[in-house]
Scaffold this active site. Structure first.
Site, PDB file in Angstrom:
ATOM      1  N   CYS A  72      -6.591   5.180   2.602  1.00  0.00           N
ATOM      2  CA  CYS A  72      -6.354   4.423   1.374  1.00  0.00           C
ATOM      3  C   CYS A  72      -5.742   3.076   1.715  1.00  0.00           C
ATOM      4  O   CYS A  72      -5.002   2.952   2.692  1.00  0.00           O
ATOM      5  CB  CYS A  72      -5.435   5.215   0.455  1.00  0.00           C
ATOM      6  SG  CYS A  72      -5.318   4.528  -1.213  1.00  0.00           S
ATOM      7  N   ASP A  73      -6.071   2.075   0.913  1.00  0.00           N
ATOM      8  CA  ASP A  73      -5.453   0.763   1.044  1.00  0.00           C
ATOM      9  C   ASP A  73      -5.313   0.165  -0.345  1.00  0.00           C
ATOM     10  O   ASP A  73      -6.192   0.350  -1.195  1.00  0.00           O
ATOM     11  CB  ASP A  73      -6.287  -0.160   1.925  1.00  0.00           C
ATOM     12  CG  ASP A  73      -5.514  -1.408   2.299  1.00  0.00           C
ATOM     13  OD1 ASP A  73      -4.625  -1.304   3.166  1.00  0.00           O
ATOM     14  OD2 ASP A  73      -5.772  -2.476   1.716  1.00  0.00           O
ATOM     15  N   THR A  74      -4.211  -0.532  -0.584  1.00  0.00           N
ATOM     16  CA  THR A  74      -3.940  -1.104  -1.902  1.00  0.00           C
ATOM     17  C   THR A  74      -3.552  -2.569  -1.777  1.00  0.00           C
ATOM     18  O   THR A  74      -2.786  -2.932  -0.883  1.00  0.00           O
ATOM     19  CB  THR A  74      -2.790  -0.339  -2.594  1.00  0.00           C
ATOM     20  OG1 THR A  74      -3.154   1.044  -2.699  1.00  0.00           O
ATOM     21  CG2 THR A  74      -2.497  -0.889  -3.982  1.00  0.00           C
ATOM     22  N   GLY A 109      -8.509   1.087  -2.475  1.00  0.00           N
ATOM     23  CA  GLY A 109      -9.717   1.667  -1.900  1.00  0.00           C
ATOM     24  C   GLY A 109      -9.378   3.038  -1.362  1.00  0.00           C
ATOM     25  O   GLY A 109      -8.299   3.251  -0.802  1.00  0.00           O
TER      26      GLY A 109
END
Length: 194
Positions: A72-74, A109
């Site tokens: 995950c990436d924010t 994501g």
């Protein structure tokens, strides 16, 4: 099935724990530099890189095959500018000043890799900040909260007092869009809750 979260984020860990998911954490030491300017493409790419790095490492060690890796990436996006984590106090002030009194987007994501299946998606949530005085911003950035968070704030922390409303997934703003994650797992016919 063994579940691995490819993230060092304590917030992502807490979200999965609160869901009752049993998982391990393997921190991905992935290069996060990129020339991608579109925030949705960027978070999908970085989530994929994180998950793939951990998945590849597991495969190199020839660990059991029934493994789901979650990456995950924010990022926070305002006026087309992508805001990562503040580098210092001046950067935190600049970010909060940019966000105050208006709406911005938080985009995460999520990448799932299960055996040879890969699924990557993103979630967008609109966040509305109240207008803030410079002294109020100074007071906020003097806390520890802004410095390890995209956009320089935590929706579940002290900054919650500045947030008038959200449009979309609250957990996305915290760092892991739960509903999207569950829909993606369903698409791969995976039950993360057993």
């Amino acid at each position: 099935m063994k579940i691995i979260l490819a993230s060092k984020s304590p917030r992502r860990r807490e979200i999965l724990q609160n869901l009752g998911v049993k998982f391990d954490v393997v921190i991905s030491e992935t290069d996060e530099s990129s020339d991608i300017n579109d925030p949705c493409e960027l978070v999908e790419e970085l989530a994929f890189r994180k998950a793939m790095a951990v998945f590849a490492d597991i495969n190199n060690k020839r660990v059991q095959a029934d493994i789901l890796v979650i990456g995950c990436d924010t990022v926070v996006c305002c006026d087309g500018k992508i805001l990562g984590k503040p580098k210092d106090k001046a950067d935190a002030f600049r970010m909060i000043k940019m966000l105050q009194g208006r709406a911005h987007e938080v985009i995460s994501g999520v990448a799932l890799i299960y055996n040879n299946q890969v699924l990557v998606r993103h979630e967008v949530t609109k966040v509305f900040f109240d207008a803030l005085t410079d002294s109020r911003i100074e007071s906020y950035i003097s806390t520890d909260e802004p410095y390890d968070k995209a956009g320089g704030y935590a929706v579940q922390g002290i900054a919650s007092r500045f947030i008038g409303r959200l449009e979309g997934c609250y957990f996305n703003v915290v760092g892991l869009p739960v509903n999207l994650l569950c829909r993606m797992a369903d698409k791969l016919n995976l039950d993360m809750f057993n």
